[in-house]
Write a protein that holds these residues in place. Structure first.
Motif, PDB file in Angstrom:
ATOM      1  N   ARG A   1      -0.427   4.913  -2.064  1.00  0.00           N
ATOM      2  CA  ARG A   1      -1.867   4.970  -1.897  1.00  0.00           C
ATOM      3  C   ARG A   1      -2.302   5.607  -0.577  1.00  0.00           C
ATOM      4  O   ARG A   1      -3.499   5.784  -0.355  1.00  0.00           O
ATOM      5  CB  ARG A   1      -2.470   3.560  -2.018  1.00  0.00           C
ATOM      6  CG  ARG A   1      -2.407   3.022  -3.447  1.00  0.00           C
ATOM      7  CD  ARG A   1      -2.931   1.605  -3.551  1.00  0.00           C
ATOM      8  NE  ARG A   1      -2.945   1.139  -4.937  1.00  0.00           N
ATOM      9  CZ  ARG A   1      -3.158  -0.108  -5.314  1.00  0.00           C
ATOM     10  NH1 ARG A   1      -3.394  -1.045  -4.395  1.00  0.00           N
ATOM     11  NH2 ARG A   1      -3.149  -0.437  -6.591  1.00  0.00           N
ATOM     12  N   HIS A   2      -1.354   5.954   0.266  1.00  0.00           N
ATOM     13  CA  HIS A   2      -1.690   6.619   1.530  1.00  0.00           C
ATOM     14  C   HIS A   2      -1.817   8.126   1.351  1.00  0.00           C
ATOM     15  O   HIS A   2      -2.201   8.830   2.283  1.00  0.00           O
ATOM     16  CB  HIS A   2      -0.638   6.306   2.591  1.00  0.00           C
ATOM     17  CG  HIS A   2       0.761   6.668   2.190  1.00  0.00           C
ATOM     18  ND1 HIS A   2       1.374   6.163   1.063  1.00  0.00           N
ATOM     19  CD2 HIS A   2       1.675   7.490   2.766  1.00  0.00           C
ATOM     20  CE1 HIS A   2       2.604   6.648   0.968  1.00  0.00           C
ATOM     21  NE2 HIS A   2       2.802   7.461   1.974  1.00  0.00           N
TER      22      HIS A   2
ATOM     23  N   ARG B 122      -6.166   7.833  -2.009  1.00  0.00           N
ATOM     24  CA  ARG B 122      -6.139   9.093  -2.752  1.00  0.00           C
ATOM     25  C   ARG B 122      -7.425   9.341  -3.522  1.00  0.00           C
ATOM     26  O   ARG B 122      -7.703  10.470  -3.941  1.00  0.00           O
ATOM     27  CB  ARG B 122      -4.950   9.096  -3.711  1.00  0.00           C
ATOM     28  CG  ARG B 122      -3.597   9.041  -3.009  1.00  0.00           C
ATOM     29  CD  ARG B 122      -2.486   8.768  -3.985  1.00  0.00           C
ATOM     30  NE  ARG B 122      -2.640   7.467  -4.641  1.00  0.00           N
ATOM     31  CZ  ARG B 122      -1.759   6.954  -5.509  1.00  0.00           C
ATOM     32  NH1 ARG B 122      -0.685   7.653  -5.827  1.00  0.00           N
ATOM     33  NH2 ARG B 122      -1.976   5.767  -6.046  1.00  0.00           N
ATOM     34  N   ARG B 123      -8.240   8.299  -3.714  1.00  0.00           N
ATOM     35  CA  ARG B 123      -9.512   8.442  -4.413  1.00  0.00           C
ATOM     36  C   ARG B 123     -10.710   8.245  -3.484  1.00  0.00           C
ATOM     37  O   ARG B 123     -11.857   8.359  -3.929  1.00  0.00           O
ATOM     38  CB  ARG B 123      -9.603   7.443  -5.578  1.00  0.00           C
ATOM     39  CG  ARG B 123      -8.512   7.600  -6.625  1.00  0.00           C
ATOM     40  CD  ARG B 123      -8.772   6.684  -7.815  1.00  0.00           C
ATOM     41  NE  ARG B 123      -9.976   7.058  -8.534  1.00  0.00           N
ATOM     42  CZ  ARG B 123     -10.028   7.949  -9.517  1.00  0.00           C
ATOM     43  NH1 ARG B 123      -8.919   8.565  -9.915  1.00  0.00           N
ATOM     44  NH2 ARG B 123     -11.168   8.228 -10.124  1.00  0.00           N
ATOM     45  N   CYS B 124     -10.440   7.943  -2.232  1.00  0.00           N
ATOM     46  CA  CYS B 124     -11.506   7.642  -1.279  1.00  0.00           C
ATOM     47  C   CYS B 124     -12.112   8.942  -0.745  1.00  0.00           C
ATOM     48  O   CYS B 124     -11.394   9.841  -0.300  1.00  0.00           O
ATOM     49  CB  CYS B 124     -10.945   6.804  -0.127  1.00  0.00           C
ATOM     50  SG  CYS B 124     -12.121   6.502   1.205  1.00  0.00           S
TER      51      CYS B 124
ATOM     52  N   ALA C 239     -12.420   4.039  -5.817  1.00  0.00           N
ATOM     53  CA  ALA C 239     -11.277   4.025  -4.909  1.00  0.00           C
ATOM     54  C   ALA C 239     -10.715   2.630  -4.664  1.00  0.00           C
ATOM     55  O   ALA C 239      -9.711   2.498  -3.954  1.00  0.00           O
ATOM     56  CB  ALA C 239     -11.674   4.645  -3.568  1.00  0.00           C
TER      57      ALA C 239
ATOM     58  N   ASP D 206      -7.278   2.577  -2.611  1.00  0.00           N
ATOM     59  CA  ASP D 206      -6.400   3.696  -2.934  1.00  0.00           C
ATOM     60  C   ASP D 206      -6.990   4.912  -2.229  1.00  0.00           C
ATOM     61  O   ASP D 206      -7.963   5.504  -2.694  1.00  0.00           O
ATOM     62  CB  ASP D 206      -6.327   3.928  -4.443  1.00  0.00           C
ATOM     63  CG  ASP D 206      -5.279   4.965  -4.829  1.00  0.00           C
ATOM     64  OD1 ASP D 206      -4.874   5.747  -3.943  1.00  0.00           O
ATOM     65  OD2 ASP D 206      -4.876   5.002  -6.000  1.00  0.00           O
TER      66      ASP D 206
ATOM     67  N   PRO E  44      -8.875  -0.337  -6.373  1.00  0.00           N
ATOM     68  CA  PRO E  44      -8.199  -0.847  -7.573  1.00  0.00           C
ATOM     69  C   PRO E  44      -8.494  -2.323  -7.818  1.00  0.00           C
ATOM     70  O   PRO E  44      -8.465  -2.790  -8.950  1.00  0.00           O
ATOM     71  CB  PRO E  44      -6.708  -0.640  -7.264  1.00  0.00           C
ATOM     72  CG  PRO E  44      -6.666   0.332  -6.131  1.00  0.00           C
ATOM     73  CD  PRO E  44      -7.916   0.128  -5.352  1.00  0.00           C
TER      74      PRO E  44
ATOM     75  N   LYS F 154       3.031   1.954  -3.260  1.00  0.00           N
ATOM     76  CA  LYS F 154       2.256   2.491  -4.385  1.00  0.00           C
ATOM     77  C   LYS F 154       1.806   3.928  -4.129  1.00  0.00           C
ATOM     78  O   LYS F 154       1.150   4.530  -4.978  1.00  0.00           O
ATOM     79  CB  LYS F 154       1.044   1.601  -4.660  1.00  0.00           C
ATOM     80  CG  LYS F 154       1.386   0.211  -5.189  1.00  0.00           C
ATOM     81  CD  LYS F 154       0.116  -0.588  -5.440  1.00  0.00           C
ATOM     82  CE  LYS F 154       0.403  -1.915  -6.132  1.00  0.00           C
ATOM     83  NZ  LYS F 154       1.154  -2.847  -5.276  1.00  0.00           N
TER      84      LYS F 154
ATOM     85  N   PHE G 171       0.833  -1.206   0.000  1.00  0.00           N
ATOM     86  CA  PHE G 171       0.000   0.000   0.000  1.00  0.00           C
ATOM     87  C   PHE G 171       0.868   1.256   0.000  1.00  0.00           C
ATOM     88  O   PHE G 171       0.664   2.177  -0.792  1.00  0.00           O
ATOM     89  CB  PHE G 171      -0.903  -0.049   1.240  1.00  0.00           C
ATOM     90  CG  PHE G 171      -1.754   1.163   1.473  1.00  0.00           C
ATOM     91  CD1 PHE G 171      -2.925   1.363   0.776  1.00  0.00           C
ATOM     92  CD2 PHE G 171      -1.395   2.100   2.449  1.00  0.00           C
ATOM     93  CE1 PHE G 171      -3.736   2.474   1.020  1.00  0.00           C
ATOM     94  CE2 PHE G 171      -2.188   3.208   2.691  1.00  0.00           C
ATOM     95  CZ  PHE G 171      -3.361   3.393   1.976  1.00  0.00           C
TER      96      PHE G 171
ATOM     97  N   GLN H 239      -8.450  -4.079  -1.746  1.00  0.00           N
ATOM     98  CA  GLN H 239      -7.427  -3.044  -1.880  1.00  0.00           C
ATOM     99  C   GLN H 239      -8.108  -1.676  -1.964  1.00  0.00           C
ATOM    100  O   GLN H 239      -9.137  -1.523  -2.617  1.00  0.00           O
ATOM    101  CB  GLN H 239      -6.576  -3.244  -3.134  1.00  0.00           C
ATOM    102  CG  GLN H 239      -5.742  -4.497  -3.148  1.00  0.00           C
ATOM    103  CD  GLN H 239      -4.901  -4.602  -4.401  1.00  0.00           C
ATOM    104  OE1 GLN H 239      -4.500  -3.592  -4.984  1.00  0.00           O
ATOM    105  NE2 GLN H 239      -4.631  -5.822  -4.833  1.00  0.00           N
TER     106      GLN H 239
END
Length: 345
Positions: free
Chosen positions: A45-46, A213-215, A203, A211, A205, A43, A40, A209
């Protein structure tokens, strides 16, 4: 008192205190979670949550947080809403606040209850020690709860259980006492993808899982500065958090009603008018959200979210509200207001 006898007595004490369920695991019970966390973070994703990376060592290895701990007691407290949290999404002149934030801050309420259970344990075992955690320390509560047999992390990455649904908070008591662990939880999502399909900003992928950044929960709470214009329409009228993936889980048919009155929604936070929220200054914001989790993001970030919701309202009557914020002292609020005003022409 033997370990097994102590554990069952502790379970009863937790139930008497109002918790719905208790489980026990070892501090070293989540090696797979460490691998998932590393992937996580690698990538990115945080997003802006740099503290996740800085404290990843403690998150990956709970025993490193407190080496003396021998057992982790995980506890569940339901906050199941008495209303359908998705109803407000159709009322575009109103704001949608996540169910957990519609009244008192659960950190304060839950920690007090955890401490009482912990004190009970120390009264039985005077030579032992405890540390209590409620989502404010580098503790991976969801993997630990799964390891303690309380449920499993679903495809939306939240914990759920066949006998509880997914509307609940998690608390942890680390202790030096030796308690027999419970069997880990097993995954029961099957072929269901409702939580993935409902996400307005895509959000997820892949199943299991996220991401961040899209949540929407991340974007409206943790993310500071302007939100990517591509993602703004997906926010809809969600101004603090998002419950969509939780609300559609079929296991909620077994959800347990919340016993804590402080989790019941305040009437004024069920569907507040965007126009009223947009007018809040710092003092008004602090007064409105005193004792609420919403307070921690501050007036500027909150009003930024309100401006995005106004832009998504399709209500020309709200354009003057947005225009009044176009010269806001906070540049991010002003940017959001201009975006909203342009969409309502």
């Amino acid at each position: 008192m033997g370990g097994r006898e102590l554990k069952e007595a502790l379970r009863q004490a937790a139930l008497d205190e109002g918790f719905a369920k208790m489980g026990v695991c070892r501090p070293d019970a989540i090696p797979q979670a460490a691998e998932r966390l590393a992937a996580f973070l690698s990538k990115g994703r945080h997003g802006q949550m740099g503290w996740m990376e800085r404290r990843s060592g403690w998150r990956s290895e709970p025993g490193a947080l407190w080496p003396e701990a021998r057992s982790v007691v995980m506890l569940v407290e339901p906050y199941t809403p008495a209303h359908d949290p998705t109803d407000v999404l159709a009322r575009r002149d109103r704001g949608a606040i996540s169910v957990y934030a519609q009244n008192r801050d659960y950190h304060d309420v839950l920690k007090k209850r955890l401490k009482r259970v912990g004190r009970w344990l120390l009264e039985q075992e005077a030579g032992e020690a405890i540390k209590v955690f409620v989502d404010t320390a580098p503790v991976m509560e969801k993997p630990l709860a799964e390891a303690a047999g309380l449920g499993w992390q679903g495809k939306h990455t939240n914990l759920l259980a066949r006998d509880l649904g997914n509307w609940f908070f998690l608390g942890a008591i680390f202790t030096t006492a030796e308690l027999p662990p419970d069997p880990p939880g097993e995954e029961h999502c099957g072929t269901c993808t409702r939580c993935l399909d409902i996400c307005p900003t895509d959000a997820f992928p892949a199943p299991f899982q996220l991401d961040a950044r899209r949540c929407i929960s991340y974007l409206t709470i943790e993310h500071h500065g302007p939100v990517d214009p591509e993602l703004r329409p997906g926010l809809g009228n969600r101004i603090y958090g998002c419950d969509d993936c939780l609300a559609v889980c079929p296991w909620n048919k077994f959800a347990v009603a919340a016993r804590e009155a402080k989790y019941a929604a305040r009437p004024d936070l069920l569907a507040p008018r965007l126009a009223d929220l947009a007018a809040l200054d710092n003092a008004g914001f602090r007064e409105t959200f005193s004792g609420s989790p919403v307070k921690r993001i501050g007036r500027d970030r909150f009003v930024r979210n309100v401006a995005y919701a106004i832009g998504n309202s399709d209500d020309p009557a709200l354009r003057p509200v947005a225009q009044r914020l176009c010269d806001d002292a906070d540049t991010t609020v002003a940017d959001a207001a201009r975006w909203a005003a342009e969409r309502l022409v």
